[in-house]
Write a protein that holds these residues in place. Sequence first.
Motif, mmCIF file in Angstrom:
data_model
loop_
_atom_site.group_PDB
_atom_site.id
_atom_site.type_symbol
_atom_site.label_atom_id
_atom_site.label_comp_id
_atom_site.label_asym_id
_atom_site.label_seq_id
_atom_site.Cartn_x
_atom_site.Cartn_y
_atom_site.Cartn_z
ATOM 1 N N ASP A 51 -37.881 18.392 31.702
ATOM 2 C CA ASP A 51 -38.118 16.999 31.361
ATOM 3 C C ASP A 51 -39.552 16.870 30.852
ATOM 4 N N PRO A 52 -39.847 15.852 30.041
ATOM 5 C CA PRO A 52 -41.227 15.646 29.597
ATOM 6 C C PRO A 52 -42.154 15.432 30.792
ATOM 7 N N PRO A 53 -43.453 15.626 30.624
ATOM 8 C CA PRO A 53 -44.395 15.491 31.736
ATOM 9 C C PRO A 53 -44.340 14.104 32.373
ATOM 10 N N ARG A 54 -44.406 14.101 33.710
ATOM 11 C CA ARG A 54 -44.550 12.867 34.482
ATOM 12 C C ARG A 54 -45.763 13.032 35.385
ATOM 13 N N ASN A 55 -46.379 11.910 35.734
ATOM 14 C CA ASN A 55 -47.599 12.000 36.535
ATOM 15 C C ASN A 55 -47.526 11.088 37.748
ATOM 16 N N GLY A 56 -47.401 11.692 38.931
ATOM 17 C CA GLY A 56 -47.456 10.944 40.173
ATOM 18 C C GLY A 56 -48.763 11.149 40.905
ATOM 19 N N PHE A 57 -49.723 11.831 40.258
ATOM 20 C CA PHE A 57 -50.983 12.191 40.909
ATOM 21 C C PHE A 57 -52.140 12.030 39.921
ATOM 22 N N PRO A 58 -52.256 10.849 39.301
ATOM 23 C CA PRO A 58 -53.245 10.699 38.235
ATOM 24 C C PRO A 58 -54.661 10.488 38.754
ATOM 25 N N LEU A 59 -55.617 10.862 37.942
ATOM 26 C CA LEU A 59 -57.009 10.514 38.192
ATOM 27 C C LEU A 59 -57.208 9.023 37.954
ATOM 28 N N VAL A 60 -58.118 8.428 38.699
ATOM 29 C CA VAL A 60 -58.475 7.029 38.474
ATOM 30 C C VAL A 60 -59.528 6.994 37.374
ATOM 31 N N GLU A 61 -59.168 6.385 36.261
ATOM 32 C CA GLU A 61 -60.006 6.458 35.063
ATOM 33 C C GLU A 61 -61.419 5.913 35.263
ATOM 34 N N ASN A 62 -61.543 4.837 36.049
ATOM 35 C CA ASN A 62 -62.861 4.221 36.201
ATOM 36 C C ASN A 62 -63.588 4.683 37.463
ATOM 37 N N GLY A 63 -63.155 5.789 38.059
ATOM 38 C CA GLY A 63 -63.826 6.305 39.242
ATOM 39 C C GLY A 63 -65.246 6.762 38.937
ATOM 40 N N ARG A 64 -66.157 6.481 39.849
ATOM 41 C CA ARG A 64 -67.564 6.876 39.679
ATOM 42 C C ARG A 64 -67.768 8.345 40.039
ATOM 43 N N HIS A 65 -67.059 8.800 41.079
ATOM 44 C CA HIS A 65 -67.159 10.190 41.528
ATOM 45 C C HIS A 65 -65.811 10.600 42.116
ATOM 46 N N HIS A 66 -65.419 11.860 41.868
ATOM 47 C CA HIS A 66 -64.115 12.338 42.302
ATOM 48 C C HIS A 66 -64.291 13.571 43.195
ATOM 49 N N ILE A 67 -63.709 13.520 44.389
ATOM 50 C CA ILE A 67 -63.716 14.641 45.319
ATOM 51 C C ILE A 67 -62.334 15.279 45.263
ATOM 52 N N LEU A 68 -62.270 16.517 44.830
ATOM 53 C CA LEU A 68 -61.003 17.216 44.633
ATOM 54 C C LEU A 68 -60.867 18.292 45.707
ATOM 55 N N ILE A 69 -59.792 18.237 46.487
ATOM 56 C CA ILE A 69 -59.614 19.193 47.586
ATOM 57 C C ILE A 69 -58.255 19.869 47.434
ATOM 58 N N ALA A 70 -58.270 21.199 47.340
ATOM 59 C CA ALA A 70 -57.042 21.962 47.112
ATOM 60 C C ALA A 70 -56.848 23.007 48.189
ATOM 61 N N ALA A 128 -54.121 14.804 33.348
ATOM 62 C CA ALA A 128 -54.379 15.628 34.525
ATOM 63 C C ALA A 128 -53.643 15.067 35.744
ATOM 64 N N GLY A 129 -53.000 15.952 36.490
ATOM 65 C CA GLY A 129 -52.200 15.554 37.640
ATOM 66 C C GLY A 129 -50.711 15.546 37.349
ATOM 67 N N ALA A 130 -50.335 15.686 36.079
ATOM 68 C CA ALA A 130 -48.920 15.636 35.693
ATOM 69 C C ALA A 130 -48.202 16.937 36.045
ATOM 70 N N HIS A 131 -46.872 16.854 36.062
ATOM 71 C CA HIS A 131 -46.051 18.028 36.349
ATOM 72 C C HIS A 131 -44.881 18.071 35.370
ATOM 73 N N LEU A 132 -44.221 19.213 35.332
ATOM 74 C CA LEU A 132 -42.981 19.375 34.586
ATOM 75 C C LEU A 132 -41.854 19.622 35.577
ATOM 76 N N ASN A 133 -40.704 19.015 35.312
ATOM 77 C CA ASN A 133 -39.513 19.245 36.115
ATOM 78 C C ASN A 133 -38.593 20.167 35.312
ATOM 79 N N PHE A 134 -38.492 21.416 35.741
ATOM 80 C CA PHE A 134 -37.720 22.417 35.014
ATOM 81 C C PHE A 134 -36.269 22.420 35.467
ATOM 82 N N ARG A 135 -35.376 22.643 34.525
ATOM 83 C CA ARG A 135 -33.948 22.797 34.806
ATOM 84 C C ARG A 135 -33.631 24.281 34.694
#
Length: 318
Positions: free
Chosen positions: A97-116, A39-46
């Motif tokens: 290109d294969p998926p890359r992730n510059g916006f990953p979830l923190v695996e050991n987070g206790r609670h996540h606030i997602l704002i879009a 989650a958080g990954a993207h694709l770079n399309f050519r």
Amino acid sequence: MLSRPEILLQVAEIRTLTARVSAYRLVSPHGERLPAWQAGAHLNFRLPSGRARCYSLCGDPANKNEYWIAVQREEHGEGGSIEVAKAFERGVVVRADPPRNGFPLVENGRHHILIAGGIGITPVIAMIHYLKRSKTSYFAHVCARSLKETAFREFILEEVKAGRAALHLDGNDPAKRPDMAALVGEAADGVHAYACGPVGFLKAFAKATENWPREQVHVESFAPEAMIVEGDTSFQVTIASSGAVIDVPAGTTLLAALKAAGHDIATSCRQGICGSCMVPYLDGEPDHRDQALTDDERREFLTVCCSRARSASLTLDL
């Protein structure tokens, strides 16, 4: 130079989400499993024109047989979204290109606030899929102009009904926009805040989280913006193949300086999240500002769209 892998994807389905946003289901043309992603990954399309464009994956990371992306058509943009709308017809095979992730979830987070904000909902959709499956605590705030302009509205309304999300509709009236500080709340141990949206939206988020520990704040912008910050200084770049020295003034990006000197560097996001413009360096200490490269990659490469120099000069392997 780094050799880049490539994957082929076939457009299997197109869905209209709003008047300006379409979603595309992508599969392997040969029925194979697709590269795994988080989650958080993207694709770079050519794209066929030679453009490269990044789009966040917004499906369920657990599904290895398909990718979903959503693209908002920008009539007055640089043409990438218009080209996607024309070129990504059902059955067409596209390159990425294969998926890359510059916006990953923190695996050991206790609670996540997602704002879009707006089309910034795309990576948040994937995050919700993952967090729900892993039974991790989260709450999503989705900001949009109106219900009909909210992408994935049925999905979001189900989250609202379940008490895991809130939908904030402002009618494009700045006075009705939600208080970002109220959405974010106070920092606490194990709580992580994530935001994706336009530049102004992210500036409000940055102000609301200015007293948070930096490692608990995570941002992705989908609109290119200048990679210049107050306090930047000038530096020089030496081109290894020719010995040419290029000045990079304080108010100029490394990418702009290289292009002005005749070096045509392939770019996509121009904000350090896709890795398209990574270039090897041989000497000097880069000021890495990207979200794309791993620590190992940073020992050899830098992204010219946003990186600068901590040393007086850098030598690039160009």
